[in-house]
Design a protein around this motif. Structure first.
Motif, PDB file in Angstrom:
ATOM      1  N   THR A   1      39.991  49.176  45.649  1.00  0.00           N
ATOM      2  CA  THR A   1      40.548  49.443  46.905  1.00  0.00           C
ATOM      3  C   THR A   1      40.612  47.898  47.677  1.00  0.00           C
ATOM      4  N   ARG A   2      41.200  47.944  48.862  1.00  0.00           N
ATOM      5  CA  ARG A   2      40.917  46.782  49.615  1.00  0.00           C
ATOM      6  C   ARG A   2      39.460  46.528  50.497  1.00  0.00           C
ATOM      7  N   ASP A   3      39.087  48.003  50.681  1.00  0.00           N
ATOM      8  CA  ASP A   3      37.660  48.053  51.182  1.00  0.00           C
ATOM      9  C   ASP A   3      36.554  47.387  50.250  1.00  0.00           C
ATOM     10  N   HIS A   4      36.742  47.728  48.727  1.00  0.00           N
ATOM     11  CA  HIS A   4      35.881  47.154  47.740  1.00  0.00           C
ATOM     12  C   HIS A   4      36.061  45.763  47.722  1.00  0.00           C
ATOM     13  N   ARG A   5      37.195  45.288  47.730  1.00  0.00           N
ATOM     14  CA  ARG A   5      37.625  43.781  47.812  1.00  0.00           C
ATOM     15  C   ARG A   5      36.693  43.175  48.966  1.00  0.00           C
ATOM     16  N   ALA A   6      36.997  43.542  50.176  1.00  0.00           N
ATOM     17  CA  ALA A   6      36.145  43.046  51.253  1.00  0.00           C
ATOM     18  C   ALA A   6      34.750  43.065  51.075  1.00  0.00           C
ATOM     19  N   GLN A   7      34.078  44.031  50.502  1.00  0.00           N
ATOM     20  CA  GLN A   7      32.739  44.259  50.382  1.00  0.00           C
ATOM     21  C   GLN A   7      32.204  43.272  49.450  1.00  0.00           C
TER      22      GLN A   7
ATOM     23  N   THR B   1      42.167  43.191  44.832  1.00  0.00           N
ATOM     24  CA  THR B   1      42.394  44.526  44.251  1.00  0.00           C
ATOM     25  C   THR B   1      43.194  44.669  42.827  1.00  0.00           C
ATOM     26  N   LEU B   2      43.154  45.689  41.779  1.00  0.00           N
ATOM     27  CA  LEU B   2      43.877  45.681  40.733  1.00  0.00           C
ATOM     28  C   LEU B   2      45.007  45.387  40.947  1.00  0.00           C
TER      29      LEU B   2
ATOM     30  N   ALA C   1      50.089  49.343  52.997  1.00  0.00           N
ATOM     31  CA  ALA C   1      48.766  49.266  52.793  1.00  0.00           C
ATOM     32  C   ALA C   1      48.187  50.053  51.498  1.00  0.00           C
ATOM     33  N   GLU C   2      48.850  51.214  51.434  1.00  0.00           N
ATOM     34  CA  GLU C   2      48.651  51.970  50.110  1.00  0.00           C
ATOM     35  C   GLU C   2      48.875  51.462  48.780  1.00  0.00           C
TER      36      GLU C   2
END
Length: 226
Positions: free
Chosen positions: A119-125, A139-140, A185-186
């Protein structure tokens, strides 16, 4: 699992030396792909093992110098893969043996040449951890979109080595990122199947398969067998 989730081909010589300094942490003859999700028991294990499987299908081996692994931002250290994830992988013919969950650590990001997140949140982290990770973290599904826009003829041939080709692919994708935005976004999200029935795991497995196929084709220069 619910938790906060935060061009052109490379030449040789001087540009190759530039790549070596950009992707720190590994010698030039190694390329490490890191798949990241939340718990590292569902999405990222599926993505890791399918990547290995699809590369092996195309090249007959995992690929010289290619290392594929995974970790979780809230990783269940030492945990086994979820049973439904194992079932999905087995249905694709992928190897499920020897997997244990890992918590995402700085050293994983430092060593990775390409980080692909669910996800985008994982990418941000991942990017927030530093280590100059921004240009090699996607993201993938974002990476798939960018890879689809890259002319394979601009990438080094496989005869020059899988590592050289992989590094060129990441650079080309990074150069396109600001030009090819997600339609919604999705569009860049792979949703978490943790706790869901097998049918939902299968749908997530299919999403990951569809996203990985063009990536592995671009990486290896070999299309999927029909």
């Amino acid at each position: 699992m619910t938790a906060p989730e935060a061009g052109r081909g490379i030449g040789s010589g001087e540009r190759a030396a530039e790549i070596t300094t950009t992707f720190v942490g590994l010698p030039r003859d190694t390329f490490r792909i890191l798949h990241v999700s939340t718990g590292n028991v569902c999405r990222s294990p599926i993505t890791e093992r399918l990547t290995r499987h699809f590369v092996h299908q195309r090249l007959g081996v995992l690929g010289g110098g290619l290392v594929v692994e995974s970790a979780g931002t809230w990783g269940h250290e030492g945990a086994p893969m979820e049973a439904h994830a194992e079932t999905v992988l087995a249905e694709y013919g992928a190897d499920v043996s020897g997997f244990t969950g890992r918590e995402l650590l700085d050293e994983h990001v430092i060593r990775a040449d390409l980080v692909l997140t669910a996800t985008r949140d994982h990418r941000a982290q991942v990017i927030s951890m530093g280590h100059s990770a921004g240009l090699r973290t996607f993201t993938l599904k974002e990476f798939t979109r960018l890879v689809n826009a890259i002319d394979p003829a601009t990438l080094p041939p496989l005869e020059d080595g899988l590592v050289m080709r992989a590094r060129a692919l990441v650079r080309a994708a990074a150069a396109l990122r600001g030009w090819l935005l997600a339609p919604t976004a999705e569009a860049d999200e792979v949703h978490d199947p943790y706790g869901a029935p097998l049918t939902f795991f299968r749908s997530i497995g299919d999403e990951i398969h569809q996203a990985l196929d063009p990536v592995v084709t671009a990486l290896t220069g070999v299309p999927a067998r029909t």
